[in-house]
Scaffold this motif. Sequence first.
Motif, PDB file in Angstrom:
ATOM      1  N   HIS A 490       0.829  -1.195   0.000  1.00  0.00           N
ATOM      2  CA  HIS A 490       0.000   0.000   0.000  1.00  0.00           C
ATOM      3  C   HIS A 490       0.868   1.252   0.000  1.00  0.00           C
ATOM      4  O   HIS A 490       0.677   2.172  -0.784  1.00  0.00           O
ATOM      5  CB  HIS A 490      -0.911  -0.061   1.243  1.00  0.00           C
ATOM      6  N   LEU A 511      -4.994   2.840  -7.128  1.00  0.00           N
ATOM      7  CA  LEU A 511      -5.778   1.653  -6.747  1.00  0.00           C
ATOM      8  C   LEU A 511      -4.861   0.717  -5.966  1.00  0.00           C
ATOM      9  O   LEU A 511      -3.765   0.407  -6.413  1.00  0.00           O
ATOM     10  CB  LEU A 511      -6.261   0.951  -8.027  1.00  0.00           C
ATOM     11  N   THR A 515      -8.335  -0.332  -1.094  1.00  0.00           N
ATOM     12  CA  THR A 515      -9.424   0.413  -1.724  1.00  0.00           C
ATOM     13  C   THR A 515     -10.734  -0.360  -1.572  1.00  0.00           C
ATOM     14  O   THR A 515     -10.788  -1.553  -1.866  1.00  0.00           O
ATOM     15  CB  THR A 515      -9.131   0.634  -3.235  1.00  0.00           C
ATOM     16  N   GLU A 516     -11.789   0.329  -1.118  1.00  0.00           N
ATOM     17  CA  GLU A 516     -13.103  -0.312  -0.969  1.00  0.00           C
ATOM     18  C   GLU A 516     -13.642  -0.711  -2.337  1.00  0.00           C
ATOM     19  O   GLU A 516     -13.321  -0.073  -3.351  1.00  0.00           O
ATOM     20  CB  GLU A 516     -14.095   0.651  -0.297  1.00  0.00           C
ATOM     21  N   GLU A 519     -15.417   2.057  -4.352  1.00  0.00           N
ATOM     22  CA  GLU A 519     -14.454   3.061  -4.801  1.00  0.00           C
ATOM     23  C   GLU A 519     -13.580   2.498  -5.921  1.00  0.00           C
ATOM     24  O   GLU A 519     -13.265   3.192  -6.893  1.00  0.00           O
ATOM     25  CB  GLU A 519     -13.584   3.490  -3.610  1.00  0.00           C
ATOM     26  N   LYS A 520     -13.223   1.214  -5.779  1.00  0.00           N
ATOM     27  CA  LYS A 520     -12.399   0.541  -6.797  1.00  0.00           C
ATOM     28  C   LYS A 520     -13.115   0.540  -8.150  1.00  0.00           C
ATOM     29  O   LYS A 520     -12.534   0.883  -9.180  1.00  0.00           O
ATOM     30  CB  LYS A 520     -12.126  -0.893  -6.332  1.00  0.00           C
ATOM     31  N   SER A 537      -1.252   1.208  -9.605  1.00  0.00           N
ATOM     32  CA  SER A 537      -1.976   0.089  -9.006  1.00  0.00           C
ATOM     33  C   SER A 537      -1.005  -0.938  -8.452  1.00  0.00           C
ATOM     34  O   SER A 537       0.154  -1.022  -8.860  1.00  0.00           O
ATOM     35  CB  SER A 537      -2.853  -0.559 -10.088  1.00  0.00           C
TER      36      SER A 537
END
Length: 683
Positions: A490, A511, A515-516, A519-520, A537
Amino acid sequence: MNNKTNYEYLLSDLSSLKGVGTKTKNLLKKKNINNLFDLLWKLPKSYTDRSLSSKIKELKIGEIQTVTIIPQKYNFPRIRKLPNRVLCSDETGEIDCIFFNSYEGYIKKILPLGKEITVSGKIGHFKNKYQITNPKYVSEDSSLIKQTHNKYSLTEGISEKIYNKILNQIINNLPVFNEWHSKSILSKFKNISWNSSIKELHKPENIGNYKSNFYQRLAFDEIFSTFLVNSEIRKKIRKIKKKNKVINFNKQNSIIDKLNFSLTDDQQKSLNEINKDLSSPNKMFRLLQGDVGSGKTIVSLLAAINTINSGFQVAFMAPTEILARQHFTLAKKLFPKNINIALISGKSEYKVKKEILQRLENNKIDIIFGTHAIFQKKVIFKKLGLIIIDEQHKFGVNQRKKLSDKGGSNCDVLLMTATPIPRTLTMTIYGDMDISIIREKPKNRKPIKTYSKLEVKIEDVLKFIKKEINLGNQIFWVCPLIEESKKLDHSSAVKKYEYLESKFPNQVCLLHGKTEVDEKNEILNNFLNNKFKILVSTTIIEVGIDFPNANTIIIENANKFGLSQLHQLRGRVGRGDKDSTCILMFKSNLSENAKKRIKILKDTNDGFLISEEDMKLRGFGDILGFKQSGVKNFKLADPIHNSDLFILAEKEMRRIENSNEDIGKFKPLIKLYDRADIINDIA
């Protein structure tokens, strides 16, 4: 053991062994040893030779040695922290046996004064006298000690002595089975029996002898048991009779004509194989395996429309919502307006979901797209005729079996994967299925150019990116997964995002694993709609999603990944008709192994060839997506080193199938290798 031909002895609980109580049983379970059979596959890693006996004056300090002595005198101090000591001797000198935390009664029992006792342990030296501290091997019967003792990778709390004692009980009581293999197969292993092979496997002198007849025979048994089970599942599925679909080729071809490309030969061949299964009175259970970007989805959608035109419903499951939505959008674009298409989503309102479920049950929906939720109990189909599952490599044999039962007898099953794997793995993992393979890429797909770059040359990469953005293209920037740590993963992605945002303001999105889901999906949709130029990402970017405008991917710390994973990541670009580029970045000069991997990636875009090379370089357990496949559970067999045994097993399996040979004689083999839950009715 009363019946020495009974395989159930080997599958019995560990507590049936002498010396195995609850504590030892639980310690063994930590090593995934749940029955007697499991113990046989924990192989010795080395051995201690206690067979040679020395005189005291010949002892070597620091080495494990065996000596026959006579206890002369006890010294049991009253101060508890001091060790108990037994003075012993032979005709050449004296030695002390030292005991910490041992009771006087125990010491007097194992070392009675005046009796000849054999002791084995590590020789020490203190105040000009030899000593052995806490000797584990002490006996009046020297033959029990003067042996070669195997050393194993032990769970803490179990000594080498106890482990050998437990294992020897099993080996001494091994059942003698009636031979299950043909004479032809046995001759390949010089006619050695299963029982003899196990005994040879545990002899100290045979440690690491992987080319031996006994090792090869046992590895073959393991492979062959898997093939037997797969064959039985195939037979059971083929026996299921269904109402055959009637293929309307005019309607199929009208959709093919709508495409802005021609089907490749492999796509057409796979479609023909699927159509043949659909129109057969036997249930289809087929895997459609293709390389990244080879066009599996269009083949599956053509199978879907053929099923719908035959009066049946179709369920299409994808691993993620965004991929399900992508398939849904493509179907809406391709299918005639009279086809009822639905998407069930986690974001759908309760009222909308309820309406979709009612319409499904009333046969008002022809095809539904969604994630695994479309197979929940409350989802009822009126006339389900085909289940399609995309990216199914996390489905094991048992899950696939349940899935094939789900839709009832009239429902065909098509599974898809974009993970090319070597032939030996395909034979093992997907042996319960018929397989169609798409190797060719569509003619309009240009090969992806692959380059390697040192991280210090990042300015060159940034210049290249700027040029691509000015041309209207988009970029993936993949940050490494460092030791599978989400925290580090992260932070590395966030840092890179901040760095690139400073270089390309308001053009970068991020990303990562934290990430939820909602949201993703929003981030990916924004990138898809070209609202951002660079997507930073971690490796969670989806397999199979089309971002036609993204033509460049940068992969940091590329040496952290295997070839197959690099190929999968590279496949995120090159989905359109533009020239595409993959840049592999490294922190420092590459190792020889890393150089080999880069050369292979630069030389070919063929995922099947790459997966073969990856397996040779890294081992089969690391091939993308197959750590959970079950192949990892092989005890001895290895798809790399035993590829000849896999081919031999396949050939023998075909012979048995073609001759309709009764497989009842293989019952012990199947039961022993823990496949009994799949086939319960073997005679």
